[in-house]
Write a protein that holds these residues in place. Sequence first.
Motif, PDB file in Angstrom:
ATOM      1  N   GLN A 122       0.847  -1.194   0.000  1.00 15.75           N
ATOM      2  CA  GLN A 122       0.000   0.000   0.000  1.00 15.75           C
ATOM      3  C   GLN A 122       0.885   1.247   0.000  1.00 15.75           C
ATOM      4  O   GLN A 122       1.758   1.385   0.858  1.00 15.75           O
ATOM      5  CB  GLN A 122      -0.889   0.022   1.243  1.00 15.75           C
ATOM      6  CG  GLN A 122      -1.863  -1.128   1.325  1.00 15.75           C
ATOM      7  CD  GLN A 122      -2.807  -0.964   2.509  1.00 15.75           C
ATOM      8  OE1 GLN A 122      -3.758  -0.213   2.462  1.00 15.75           O
ATOM      9  NE2 GLN A 122      -2.528  -1.678   3.589  1.00 15.75           N
ATOM     10  N   HIS A 123       0.654   2.119  -0.941  1.00 14.52           N
ATOM     11  CA  HIS A 123       1.400   3.382  -0.973  1.00 14.52           C
ATOM     12  C   HIS A 123       0.713   4.410  -0.082  1.00 14.52           C
ATOM     13  O   HIS A 123      -0.499   4.576  -0.116  1.00 14.52           O
ATOM     14  CB  HIS A 123       1.500   3.918  -2.405  1.00 14.52           C
ATOM     15  CG  HIS A 123       2.668   3.359  -3.149  1.00 14.52           C
ATOM     16  ND1 HIS A 123       3.959   3.799  -2.960  1.00 14.52           N
ATOM     17  CD2 HIS A 123       2.744   2.367  -4.080  1.00 14.52           C
ATOM     18  CE1 HIS A 123       4.780   3.130  -3.737  1.00 14.52           C
ATOM     19  NE2 HIS A 123       4.067   2.253  -4.435  1.00 14.52           N
ATOM     20  N   PHE A 124       1.502   5.061   0.743  1.00 10.93           N
ATOM     21  CA  PHE A 124       0.969   6.136   1.581  1.00 10.93           C
ATOM     22  C   PHE A 124       2.032   7.223   1.673  1.00 10.93           C
ATOM     23  O   PHE A 124       3.217   6.990   1.370  1.00 10.93           O
ATOM     24  CB  PHE A 124       0.596   5.616   2.975  1.00 10.93           C
ATOM     25  CG  PHE A 124       1.702   4.866   3.676  1.00 10.93           C
ATOM     26  CD1 PHE A 124       2.693   5.541   4.391  1.00 10.93           C
ATOM     27  CD2 PHE A 124       1.751   3.478   3.607  1.00 10.93           C
ATOM     28  CE1 PHE A 124       3.695   4.852   5.043  1.00 10.93           C
ATOM     29  CE2 PHE A 124       2.770   2.789   4.255  1.00 10.93           C
ATOM     30  CZ  PHE A 124       3.745   3.473   4.974  1.00 10.93           C
ATOM     31  N   PRO A 125       1.632   8.431   2.051  1.00 13.36           N
ATOM     32  CA  PRO A 125       2.575   9.549   2.085  1.00 13.36           C
ATOM     33  C   PRO A 125       3.810   9.224   2.933  1.00 13.36           C
ATOM     34  O   PRO A 125       3.697   8.689   4.042  1.00 13.36           O
ATOM     35  CB  PRO A 125       1.758  10.689   2.715  1.00 13.36           C
ATOM     36  CG  PRO A 125       0.340  10.345   2.376  1.00 13.36           C
ATOM     37  CD  PRO A 125       0.268   8.842   2.420  1.00 13.36           C
ATOM     38  N   GLY A 126       4.961   9.498   2.379  1.00 18.16           N
ATOM     39  CA  GLY A 126       6.204   9.268   3.100  1.00 18.16           C
ATOM     40  C   GLY A 126       6.853   7.934   2.815  1.00 18.16           C
ATOM     41  O   GLY A 126       7.992   7.700   3.243  1.00 18.16           O
ATOM     42  N   LEU A 127       6.165   7.057   2.111  1.00 21.99           N
ATOM     43  CA  LEU A 127       6.739   5.748   1.783  1.00 21.99           C
ATOM     44  C   LEU A 127       7.671   5.905   0.579  1.00 21.99           C
ATOM     45  O   LEU A 127       7.232   6.190  -0.524  1.00 21.99           O
ATOM     46  CB  LEU A 127       5.640   4.740   1.471  1.00 21.99           C
ATOM     47  CG  LEU A 127       6.110   3.303   1.171  1.00 21.99           C
ATOM     48  CD1 LEU A 127       6.820   2.711   2.388  1.00 21.99           C
ATOM     49  CD2 LEU A 127       4.923   2.424   0.781  1.00 21.99           C
ATOM     50  N   ASP A 128       8.942   5.717   0.822  1.00 22.10           N
ATOM     51  CA  ASP A 128       9.948   5.950  -0.214  1.00 22.10           C
ATOM     52  C   ASP A 128      10.190   4.668  -1.007  1.00 22.10           C
ATOM     53  O   ASP A 128      11.193   3.973  -0.821  1.00 22.10           O
ATOM     54  CB  ASP A 128      11.249   6.426   0.438  1.00 22.10           C
ATOM     55  CG  ASP A 128      12.296   6.820  -0.594  1.00 22.10           C
ATOM     56  OD1 ASP A 128      11.901   7.086  -1.748  1.00 22.10           O
ATOM     57  OD2 ASP A 128      13.492   6.844  -0.248  1.00 22.10           O
ATOM     58  N   LEU A 129       9.242   4.354  -1.893  1.00 23.68           N
ATOM     59  CA  LEU A 129       9.357   3.173  -2.736  1.00 23.68           C
ATOM     60  C   LEU A 129       8.973   3.536  -4.166  1.00 23.68           C
ATOM     61  O   LEU A 129       8.130   4.409  -4.387  1.00 23.68           O
ATOM     62  CB  LEU A 129       8.436   2.047  -2.250  1.00 23.68           C
ATOM     63  CG  LEU A 129       8.749   1.359  -0.923  1.00 23.68           C
ATOM     64  CD1 LEU A 129       7.686   0.310  -0.612  1.00 23.68           C
ATOM     65  CD2 LEU A 129      10.131   0.723  -0.949  1.00 23.68           C
ATOM     66  N   PRO A 130       9.565   2.870  -5.166  1.00 21.52           N
ATOM     67  CA  PRO A 130       9.144   3.113  -6.559  1.00 21.52           C
ATOM     68  C   PRO A 130       7.671   2.782  -6.734  1.00 21.52           C
ATOM     69  O   PRO A 130       7.148   1.854  -6.102  1.00 21.52           O
ATOM     70  CB  PRO A 130      10.025   2.144  -7.356  1.00 21.52           C
ATOM     71  CG  PRO A 130      11.156   1.791  -6.463  1.00 21.52           C
ATOM     72  CD  PRO A 130      10.634   1.868  -5.071  1.00 21.52           C
ATOM     73  N   GLU A 131       7.001   3.521  -7.564  1.00 19.90           N
ATOM     74  CA  GLU A 131       5.577   3.295  -7.791  1.00 19.90           C
ATOM     75  C   GLU A 131       5.305   1.881  -8.295  1.00 19.90           C
ATOM     76  O   GLU A 131       4.282   1.277  -7.973  1.00 19.90           O
ATOM     77  CB  GLU A 131       5.042   4.316  -8.798  1.00 19.90           C
ATOM     78  CG  GLU A 131       3.530   4.238  -8.992  1.00 19.90           C
ATOM     79  CD  GLU A 131       3.025   5.309  -9.937  1.00 19.90           C
ATOM     80  OE1 GLU A 131       1.881   5.189 -10.414  1.00 19.90           O
ATOM     81  OE2 GLU A 131       3.785   6.270 -10.190  1.00 19.90           O
TER      82      GLU A 131
END
Length: 327
Positions: A122-131
């Motif tokens: 799950q992408h959430f603000p602050g998660l430093d991962l490639p889309e």
Amino acid sequence: MAIPSRTLNAFRRVEPILEVVDRYVSSTLRPWCDGHGYPFKGRKKEIASLSEKLESGRYARWSQVDDLYACTIVVPTATHEDRVLAFLGQAFQEVELRKRNSTQKASDVFRFDSTRFVGKIQHFPGLDLPEEAGQVQFEVQIPTAFEYAWAVVTHDLVYKTNDFDWRKQRLAALLKASVEQSELLISGFQANVEVVPQSPHPESDAKQKVVKVFRDLIDLGHISKQMEPASWSRFSDNFYALTKSYSGFRAAPDKAVELATAIKSKIEEEGGYADLMSGSLFQIVIGMVGAGIVPRATLDSFTVIDSVELRDFHNLERVPKPFDFDS
């Protein structure tokens, strides 16, 4: 093994993202599993295995492949599944849940059928991962300990061989049937205990009586609930070992019951342990033996952990055979 070029190229494009998924999922699940005592294992799919899987004809498009990264959380019994699934549902986006026994299976077929959670990061603000990492589906298998052992043992023997042998498949199915039988016995453990005929065994009978004496003392409030041991089985083993140290093998069962009965009577008459919060339940026993509650019962041959509680709460000033902490 030769790999079709299109499969190889597609895998190479996604391989760097799989590294990211691997690190993120592992760093999320492993600490949680360690904290709950569940073994955890993760792996990225090998290109050879992926190629053979795509050639099965079961997949129509690349996006349907859901185990480019997969991991396993091993639980003691299936009753632990709900706890694991609840955490997975909070930590990741659920794509699909395949519960055990949800796939069609004939009554005479025995094969791998553990619960599998398919999810995405799950992408959430602050998660430093490639889309792209959030687009990769991964699988979490939740086998029981017996199921996991069966899968590990049979996988190389049956599926990573140089031939196809009906007898190997049959043996794997027989082993899985044994696993299911064990699972049934465990899931109904308490109910099954009631139908097991009990043979007389003086040591076991004595330990059972010892446990009953001290559980009753705690339940009735004569001993603080705080003093309840982590394992009643281990407490009874230690109690029995103490009585055997001064009475010998043959007399130990009777001496164990004698000591437990004497302690019960003294505590019921004099009290003094309802508010005790320090030390251990076994220290009460050590203190009573040291005070001579039973004739000829001594601590001379039994190794005792000498501590301040024995002196302050149980008036035992000297331990004949103290445990050495090498300090």
